[in-house]
Structures are given as C-alpha cells and as structure tokens.
Design a protein around this motif. Structure first.
Motif, PDB file in Angstrom:
ATOM      1  N   ILE A  55      -5.860   5.090  -5.457  1.00 13.90           N
ATOM      2  CA  ILE A  55      -6.087   4.294  -6.668  1.00 13.90           C
ATOM      3  C   ILE A  55      -7.122   4.969  -7.572  1.00 13.90           C
ATOM      4  O   ILE A  55      -6.984   4.972  -8.804  1.00 13.90           O
ATOM      5  N   ILE A  56      -8.136   5.573  -6.966  1.00 12.46           N
ATOM      6  CA  ILE A  56      -9.202   6.210  -7.757  1.00 12.46           C
ATOM      7  C   ILE A  56      -8.770   7.559  -8.307  1.00 12.46           C
ATOM      8  O   ILE A  56      -8.956   7.851  -9.498  1.00 12.46           O
ATOM      9  N   PHE A  88      -6.373   1.218   4.189  1.00 11.70           N
ATOM     10  CA  PHE A  88      -6.863   0.823   2.874  1.00 11.70           C
ATOM     11  C   PHE A  88      -7.886   1.798   2.311  1.00 11.70           C
ATOM     12  O   PHE A  88      -8.060   1.861   1.093  1.00 11.70           O
ATOM     13  N   VAL A  89      -8.513   2.601   3.153  1.00 17.31           N
ATOM     14  CA  VAL A  89      -9.320   3.705   2.635  1.00 17.31           C
ATOM     15  C   VAL A  89      -8.423   4.699   1.909  1.00 17.31           C
ATOM     16  O   VAL A  89      -8.738   5.174   0.799  1.00 17.31           O
ATOM     17  N   ALA A 134       0.831  -1.205   0.000  1.00 17.79           N
ATOM     18  CA  ALA A 134       0.000   0.000   0.000  1.00 17.79           C
ATOM     19  C   ALA A 134       0.862   1.250   0.000  1.00 17.79           C
ATOM     20  O   ALA A 134       0.589   2.214  -0.739  1.00 17.79           O
ATOM     21  N   PHE A 146      -7.384   3.160  -1.421  1.00 17.23           N
ATOM     22  CA  PHE A 146      -8.440   3.209  -2.429  1.00 17.23           C
ATOM     23  C   PHE A 146      -8.613   4.621  -2.983  1.00 17.23           C
ATOM     24  O   PHE A 146      -8.859   4.810  -4.176  1.00 17.23           O
TER      25      PHE A 146
END
Length: 225
Positions: A210-211, A203-204, A162, A207
């Motif tokens: 990633i977006i 992980f929020v 991550a 994400f």
C-alpha cells in the motif's frame, strides 16, 4: 453444495448488493455490506449447526515427513492441481468468451457492457453465481485438510482482499500471484515463528505494498491508460 451456494449467491446479489449499488456503488460501501453479511451468516450457521471445527478424514489427508520436521499431505498436491485447473479455466472464460469480456467491462464501466449487447444486471448475476460456485472446491479441500467452522470466513475474506490488493485490483493473474506470495509468507511464518504471527506477516506485506506500490504486482497505477 454448488447448487445451494449459487442460489444463496444470487439471493445476495438480488436483495443486498443490487439495492446498495443502485443508490451507493462505492467499493467501501459494498465491502462493508459484504463484511456485515458475513457476520450475519456466520452467526446463523453457528446457531443452527454449532461452532466446532468439522473435518472430513480421507487417506489423502495423512501427512508424511518430507524434510526434518516438515510434513506434507498428498492433499496439498491435489489442492495445487485443482487451483491451477480452475485458474486456467476462469482465465480462458474471461478472455475468450463474450460473457467473460462483458464481466471485465462491467468491472471498469457498467454502461460499457451494453455495447456488447449484454445486460449489466445479468452479468452481475453471472459473477455472483460463478464466484459462489468456485468456493465449493476450496471449502471441500479445506474440510479435508484443516477443518472448517463458521468463523473461518472472516479470515479468508481478509486474506483474499489482501491478495487482491497485493496482486493488483482487476488482474486475475495478479490476484493469483498475490495469493501465492501471502500463502508462502504465512507458511514460512508458521515454520520459523509462532503460528500467531502468520496473519501479522500477511498484513505487513499488505502495508508495504500500500505504501510503496499501491497498484500491486500487475495493477495499473492510478491515472495511467
């Protein structure tokens, strides 16, 4: 410990990763192989040595209250210094030496390293030996602060992945920034929320990157020069 893990890392490169990359060198395939080996090693170590947490108690591990309900051990400062020293040394090695330049070229194009008069297989061995050796100080500090057991490897590997994505794949400085951001986020989550939310916060953040910024902090957008 350094000798043992370097030998183990070289064995992994020779008997696991090299055959995979010879036939299928996709990142996802290599990652699945790494994850699978982590599970195998975790269970072997747990079977032989047990699965309980083992902690090394030293005077630097004793925390003192620096703010209301906030305790910090001197070992945290030692960990920061060690991390900075190894980061600077690794950065200089990758940027100022021929082998380091070859390693960076290997990450982009294995055929390119032959221009430097270096062999890709030898460079891969250097990468595995160096990466394995760098685990030792982190493991020692973790044993003195939180304790270690065979099961913590999966968490560390996922957090490392991550941090690499958040910082930008291929950027050492980006990985350091990504690790710092995720570490602070986890610590704040433990401070303000229940401990079980720490991984969720990590992980929020992943994400979100990633977006909205898949290249990470310092990575190059896909297709850029």
């Amino acid at each position: 410990a350094v000798l043992v893990v370097v030998v183990f890392g070289l064995g992994m490169e020779r008997f696991v990763y090299r055959p995979i990359q010879r036939h299928e060198g996709a990142f996802f395939t290599v990652f699945i192989a790494a994850f699978g080996m982590q599970i195998v090693v975790q269970n072997l170590v747990g079977t032989v040595f047990g699965r309980n947490f083992e902690t090394v108690s030293v005077s630097l591990s004793q925390a003192s209250e620096v703010l209301p309900n906030v305790f910090v051990a001197p070992l945290a400062g030692v960990a920061v210094v060690v991390a900075v020293v190894f980061f600077v040394a690794l950065n200089l090695f990758l940027s100022r030496t021929q082998v380091g330049t070859g390693l960076r070229a290997l990450a982009d194009n294995p055929d390119l390293v032959r221009i430097f008069g270096l062999e890709p297989t030898r460079l891969a061995q250097v990468a595995f030996a160096l990466g394995s050796a760098l685990v030792v100080p982190a493991a020692a500090l973790t044993a003195m602060s939180q304790g270690i057991n065979p099961g913590i490897g999966a968490h560390i590997m996922l957090i490392s992945l991550a941090a690499t994505i958040v910082g930008g794949i291929g950027s050492l400085k980006g990985a350091a920034l990504g690790g710092l951001l995720l570490g602070l986020a986890e610590s704040l989550a433990v401070w303000k929320l229940d401990p079980q939310w720490s991984e969720a916060v990590t992980f929020v953040i992943l994400f979100v990157f990633i977006i909205f910024r898949p290249a990470g902090f310092m990575g190059r957008p896909h297709g850029s020069k």
